[in-house]
Scaffold this motif. Structure first.
Motif, PDB file in Angstrom:
ATOM      1  N   ASN A  15      42.818  60.569  -0.783  1.00  0.00           N
ATOM      2  CA  ASN A  15      44.080  60.571  -0.044  1.00  0.00           C
ATOM      3  C   ASN A  15      45.046  59.616  -0.742  1.00  0.00           C
ATOM      4  OD1 ASN A  15      42.735  62.158   1.825  1.00  0.00           O
ATOM      5  ND2 ASN A  15      42.424  60.502   3.283  1.00  0.00           N
ATOM      6  N   PRO A  16      46.314  59.675  -0.406  1.00  0.00           N
ATOM      7  CA  PRO A  16      47.247  58.661  -0.916  1.00  0.00           C
ATOM      8  C   PRO A  16      46.808  57.266  -0.451  1.00  0.00           C
ATOM      9  CG  PRO A  16      48.452  60.507   0.028  1.00  0.00           C
ATOM     10  CD  PRO A  16      46.998  60.707   0.386  1.00  0.00           C
ATOM     11  N   PRO A  17      47.197  56.232  -1.187  1.00  0.00           N
ATOM     12  CA  PRO A  17      46.764  54.868  -0.832  1.00  0.00           C
ATOM     13  C   PRO A  17      47.358  54.376   0.479  1.00  0.00           C
ATOM     14  CG  PRO A  17      48.242  54.831  -2.732  1.00  0.00           C
ATOM     15  CD  PRO A  17      48.009  56.272  -2.394  1.00  0.00           C
ATOM     16  N   ALA A  18      46.632  53.475   1.111  1.00  0.00           N
ATOM     17  CA  ALA A  18      47.177  52.742   2.256  1.00  0.00           C
ATOM     18  C   ALA A  18      48.098  51.657   1.710  1.00  0.00           C
ATOM     19  CB  ALA A  18      46.052  52.113   3.069  1.00  0.00           C
ATOM     20  N   THR A  19      49.058  51.282   2.497  1.00  0.00           N
ATOM     21  CA  THR A  19      49.945  50.177   2.115  1.00  0.00           C
ATOM     22  C   THR A  19      49.306  48.855   2.566  1.00  0.00           C
ATOM     23  OG1 THR A  19      51.155  50.207   4.197  1.00  0.00           O
ATOM     24  CG2 THR A  19      51.974  51.662   2.425  1.00  0.00           C
ATOM     25  N   ALA A  20      49.783  47.775   2.007  1.00  0.00           N
ATOM     26  CA  ALA A  20      49.306  46.458   2.439  1.00  0.00           C
ATOM     27  C   ALA A  20      49.579  46.260   3.926  1.00  0.00           C
ATOM     28  CB  ALA A  20      49.970  45.361   1.609  1.00  0.00           C
ATOM     29  N   ALA A  21      50.699  46.782   4.420  1.00  0.00           N
ATOM     30  CA  ALA A  21      51.019  46.667   5.850  1.00  0.00           C
ATOM     31  C   ALA A  21      50.035  47.472   6.695  1.00  0.00           C
ATOM     32  CB  ALA A  21      52.454  47.139   6.113  1.00  0.00           C
ATOM     33  N   GLN A  22      49.632  48.644   6.247  1.00  0.00           N
ATOM     34  CA  GLN A  22      48.641  49.436   6.989  1.00  0.00           C
ATOM     35  C   GLN A  22      47.292  48.720   7.031  1.00  0.00           C
ATOM     36  OE1 GLN A  22      49.299  52.999   4.569  1.00  0.00           O
ATOM     37  NE2 GLN A  22      49.678  54.154   6.466  1.00  0.00           N
ATOM     38  N   VAL A  23      46.906  48.107   5.920  1.00  0.00           N
ATOM     39  CA  VAL A  23      45.658  47.337   5.889  1.00  0.00           C
ATOM     40  C   VAL A  23      45.747  46.178   6.875  1.00  0.00           C
ATOM     41  CG1 VAL A  23      44.204  45.827   4.463  1.00  0.00           C
ATOM     42  CG2 VAL A  23      44.995  48.033   3.551  1.00  0.00           C
ATOM     43  N   ALA A  24      46.843  45.440   6.860  1.00  0.00           N
ATOM     44  CA  ALA A  24      47.022  44.309   7.779  1.00  0.00           C
ATOM     45  C   ALA A  24      47.007  44.774   9.230  1.00  0.00           C
ATOM     46  CB  ALA A  24      48.323  43.578   7.463  1.00  0.00           C
ATOM     47  N   ASP A  25      47.668  45.877   9.529  1.00  0.00           N
ATOM     48  CA  ASP A  25      47.667  46.421  10.894  1.00  0.00           C
ATOM     49  C   ASP A  25      46.260  46.818  11.321  1.00  0.00           C
ATOM     50  OD1 ASP A  25      50.402  46.062  11.064  1.00  0.00           O
ATOM     51  OD2 ASP A  25      50.883  48.190  10.749  1.00  0.00           O
ATOM     52  N   PHE A  26      45.511  47.454  10.416  1.00  0.00           N
ATOM     53  CA  PHE A  26      44.126  47.838  10.710  1.00  0.00           C
ATOM     54  C   PHE A  26      43.289  46.602  11.029  1.00  0.00           C
ATOM     55  CE2 PHE A  26      39.790  48.126   9.100  1.00  0.00           C
ATOM     56  CZ  PHE A  26      39.287  49.144   9.897  1.00  0.00           C
ATOM     57  N   GLU A  27      43.378  45.583  10.178  1.00  0.00           N
ATOM     58  CA  GLU A  27      42.585  44.369  10.377  1.00  0.00           C
ATOM     59  C   GLU A  27      42.940  43.681  11.689  1.00  0.00           C
ATOM     60  OE1 GLU A  27      41.587  43.161   5.754  1.00  0.00           O
ATOM     61  OE2 GLU A  27      43.440  42.394   6.654  1.00  0.00           O
ATOM     62  N   GLU A  28      44.196  43.689  12.037  1.00  0.00           N
ATOM     63  CA  GLU A  28      44.630  43.107  13.314  1.00  0.00           C
ATOM     64  C   GLU A  28      44.042  43.897  14.480  1.00  0.00           C
ATOM     65  OE1 GLU A  28      46.509  40.615  16.004  1.00  0.00           O
ATOM     66  OE2 GLU A  28      46.398  40.355  13.837  1.00  0.00           O
ATOM     67  N   LYS A  29      44.067  45.221  14.375  1.00  0.00           N
ATOM     68  CA  LYS A  29      43.571  46.084  15.453  1.00  0.00           C
ATOM     69  C   LYS A  29      42.067  45.925  15.682  1.00  0.00           C
ATOM     70  CE  LYS A  29      42.401  50.577  15.345  1.00  0.00           C
ATOM     71  NZ  LYS A  29      42.436  51.941  14.922  1.00  0.00           N
ATOM     72  N   VAL A  30      41.273  45.908  14.587  1.00  0.00           N
ATOM     73  CA  VAL A  30      39.817  45.864  14.744  1.00  0.00           C
ATOM     74  C   VAL A  30      39.260  44.449  14.848  1.00  0.00           C
ATOM     75  CG1 VAL A  30      39.431  48.116  13.672  1.00  0.00           C
ATOM     76  CG2 VAL A  30      39.368  46.055  12.252  1.00  0.00           C
ATOM     77  N   GLY A  31      40.015  43.450  14.394  1.00  0.00           N
ATOM     78  CA  GLY A  31      39.562  42.069  14.517  1.00  0.00           C
ATOM     79  C   GLY A  31      38.636  41.599  13.417  1.00  0.00           C
ATOM     80  N   TRP A  32      38.583  42.292  12.308  1.00  0.00           N
ATOM     81  CA  TRP A  32      37.811  41.864  11.139  1.00  0.00           C
ATOM     82  C   TRP A  32      38.561  42.267   9.880  1.00  0.00           C
ATOM     83  CZ3 TRP A  32      36.125  46.083   8.200  1.00  0.00           C
ATOM     84  CH2 TRP A  32      36.002  47.303   8.869  1.00  0.00           C
TER      85      TRP A  32
END
Length: 150
Positions: A15-32
């Motif tokens: 797939n196309p790459p995730a952005t740094a902001a998407q990675v940060a949002d993911f980490e915030e959502k899951v807590g790790w």
């Protein structure tokens, strides 16, 4: 890891790459936080299929938006009797079977676990010590679920 990601892009279906902001949002959502292997993967591609495209792919590495706590995805309950809170779905293998990532060890590397839907959560076993090890073995598997031949 870079060589594996280049091979994935050349011979498989990223797939196309995730952005740094998407990675940060993911980490915030899951807590790790993603370990270094997973961070490199998701900044290279936000999920992928190996060997075949969807829907026929045995190896479908989930996008960040598809990753969820395994016990919720596989049993519909966020309860300790349905598996460890640190187990998250990472790869869909068809027929409701998943490979999980265990994020219990902060910072990683995170081991990967086989989660067969019929025996989950009673029988879960480690199949790779890191995402890099898993990806290397998967890319060499000729589209076979390599851990099933162990």
């Amino acid at each position: 890891m870079q060589t594996l990601l280049e091979e994935l892009s050349r011979d498989h279906f990223p797939n196309p790459p995730a952005t740094a902001a998407q990675v940060a949002d993911f980490e915030e959502k899951v807590g790790w936080r993603l370990d270094s292997d997973l961070r490199a993967f998701y900044l290279h591609c936000d999920g992928a299929t190996l060997f075949r495209r969807r829907p026929d792919a045995k190896y479908r590495i989930l996008s960040l938006s598809e990753i969820e706590r395994a016990r919720v995805r596989m049993r519909g309950e966020d309860d300790d009797s349905m598996g460890a809170a640190s187990w998250y779905t990472l790869l869909y293998c068809q027929d409701s079977d998943f490979v999980l990532v265990d994020v219990a060890q902060p910072g990683g590397p995170y081991p990967l676990l086989d989660a067969f839907h019929e025996t989950y959560p009673l029988h879960v076993r480690q199949i790779a010590g890191s995402f890099q090890e898993f990806l290397q073995r998967a890319l060499r598997s000729s589209n076979k679920l390599f851990w099933l031949s162990d």
